[in-house]
Design a protein around this motif. Structure first.
Motif, short mmCIF file in Angstrom:
data_model
loop_
_atom_site.label_atom_id
_atom_site.label_comp_id
_atom_site.label_asym_id
_atom_site.label_seq_id
_atom_site.Cartn_x
_atom_site.Cartn_y
_atom_site.Cartn_z
N ASP A 37 0.82 -1.21 0.00
CA ASP A 37 0.00 0.00 0.00
C ASP A 37 0.85 1.27 0.00
O ASP A 37 0.40 2.32 0.46
CB ASP A 37 -0.96 -0.01 1.19
CG ASP A 37 -0.21 -0.17 2.50
OD1 ASP A 37 1.02 -0.37 2.45
OD2 ASP A 37 -0.83 -0.09 3.57
N ASN A 43 6.33 5.09 6.55
CA ASN A 43 6.17 4.52 7.90
C ASN A 43 7.49 4.53 8.66
O ASN A 43 7.56 4.98 9.81
CB ASN A 43 5.68 3.06 7.81
CG ASN A 43 4.20 2.96 7.51
OD1 ASN A 43 3.46 3.92 7.66
ND2 ASN A 43 3.76 1.78 7.07
N ALA A 81 2.25 -2.67 9.70
CA ALA A 81 2.80 -3.92 10.22
C ALA A 81 4.25 -3.74 10.65
O ALA A 81 4.71 -4.35 11.62
CB ALA A 81 2.70 -5.01 9.16
N SER A 82 4.96 -2.89 9.93
CA SER A 82 6.40 -2.79 10.18
C SER A 82 6.73 -2.15 11.53
O SER A 82 7.77 -2.46 12.10
CB SER A 82 7.09 -2.03 9.05
OG SER A 82 6.55 -0.74 8.93
N ASP A 185 10.56 -7.81 -1.32
CA ASP A 185 9.77 -7.41 -0.15
C ASP A 185 10.35 -6.13 0.46
O ASP A 185 11.54 -6.06 0.76
CB ASP A 185 9.78 -8.53 0.89
CG ASP A 185 9.02 -8.11 2.12
OD1 ASP A 185 7.79 -7.95 2.02
OD2 ASP A 185 9.65 -7.88 3.18
P1 ADP Z 1 1.85 -2.49 6.10
O1 ADP Z 1 2.04 -3.85 5.48
O2 ADP Z 1 0.95 -2.51 7.26
O3 ADP Z 1 1.51 -1.44 5.08
P2 ADP Z 1 4.60 -1.65 5.97
O4 ADP Z 1 4.33 -1.36 4.54
O5 ADP Z 1 5.27 -0.57 6.74
O6 ADP Z 1 3.29 -2.08 6.72
O7 ADP Z 1 5.53 -2.92 6.09
C1 ADP Z 1 5.39 -4.00 5.23
C2 ADP Z 1 6.45 -5.02 5.56
O8 ADP Z 1 6.19 -5.63 6.82
C3 ADP Z 1 6.50 -6.17 4.57
O9 ADP Z 1 7.30 -5.85 3.46
C4 ADP Z 1 7.06 -7.32 5.39
O10 ADP Z 1 8.48 -7.35 5.33
C5 ADP Z 1 6.68 -6.96 6.80
N1 ADP Z 1 5.64 -7.84 7.29
C6 ADP Z 1 4.30 -7.72 7.12
N2 ADP Z 1 3.66 -8.72 7.77
C7 ADP Z 1 4.62 -9.49 8.35
C8 ADP Z 1 4.61 -10.67 9.18
N3 ADP Z 1 3.47 -11.27 9.53
N4 ADP Z 1 5.81 -11.16 9.61
C9 ADP Z 1 6.97 -10.55 9.26
N5 ADP Z 1 7.04 -9.45 8.50
C10 ADP Z 1 5.88 -8.92 8.04
#
Ligand code: ADP
Ligand code: MG
Length: 207
Positions: A37, A43, A81-82, A185
């Motif tokens: 996204d 972030n 998530a990060s 990733d």
């Molecule tokens: P969001 O996914 O909430 O938009 P970000 O874009 O800041 O958050 O971060 C995305 C990154 O978070 C991904 O590229 C991946 O490396 C990491 N990530 C997402 N979910 C997980 C998970 N369950 N375990 C480990 N890393 C994850």
């Protein structure tokens, strides 16, 4: 790592990481566009600015306390998530380092192992799921095996590159299935920057 990481060294490390995140914010966001996204760079930028401000205010006395403070700040300032994942990594690593005045590469590896295990417990991702774990785990394993911070950074970079050909099984990218193949990733890419920033400090005192 020579000399070993002190509180000042840990702050320098995070300062270099924040600078790298600023420099690469657009690239990280570009990586997050096709499979996420488009917010990963933003972030981390927001989070690391808050981390530097929190460290200035708190002035923690040990490397463990620096990482603990940084991690707590990331958890509370980054919504994606990060934030919780990077935050947990730093927080739990910092806690594991305890109140040691300085830590060498092997001790940092042991601390990062605790952080890595907390990340996999929180997010459920294993190596091969195309997440930041693919960069983090090989870097931690390298340090545990007696590797230098430079070798750990190289392992993280290789791990990040390995996500190009993987199908994501966790996080937003997993919604894409096979269509995610061919994309790096973003969290693995930023994790490689974290270890590159660690290695960049090496040689500042002794080469
Ligand atoms: P969001 O996914 O909430 O938009 P970000 O874009 O800041 O958050 O971060 C995305 C990154 O978070 C991904 O590229 C991946 O490396 C990491 N990530 C997402 N979910 C997980 C998970 N369950 N375990 C480990 N890393 C994850
Ligand atoms: Mg995102």
């Amino acid at each position: 790592m020579s000399p070993a990481l002190t509180a000042a060294g840990a702050r320098d490390w995070l300062q270099r990481f924040a600078t790298a995140v600023d420099e690469h914010a657009a690239d990280l966001t570009d990586l997050d566009r096709p499979i996420g996204d488009s917010d990963h760079g933003v972030n981390l930028q927001r989070g690391m600015r808050a981390v530097l401000a929190a460290l200035d205010a708190a002035d923690p006395a040990t490397p463990g306390a620096v990482l603990l403070k940084a991690g707590s700040t990331l958890v509370s300032t980054v919504g994606g998530a990060s934030g919780p994942l990077f935050g947990t990594l730093l927080r739990r690593t910092g806690k594991a380092l305890g109140d040691a005045e300085s830590v060498d590469a092997a001790a940092l590896g042991s601390g990062l192992r605790v952080g890595l295990d907390a990340v996999t417990a929180l997010g459920g991702a294993q190596v091969g799921d195309a997440t930041l774990v693919d960069a983090l785990a090989p870097a931690v394993e390298s340090l545990e095996a007696g590797g230098s911070v430079t070798e750990a950074a190289e392992a993280a970079a290789r791990g990040a590159a390995s996500t190009d050909e993987l199908v994501a099984r966790k996080g937003r990218a997993s919604y894409l299935g096979e269509r995610g193949i061919g994309h790096r990733d973003p969290g693995a890419a930023s994790t490689a920057l974290l270890f590159a920033a660690l290695a960049d400090g090496d040689g500042a005192g002794a080469s």
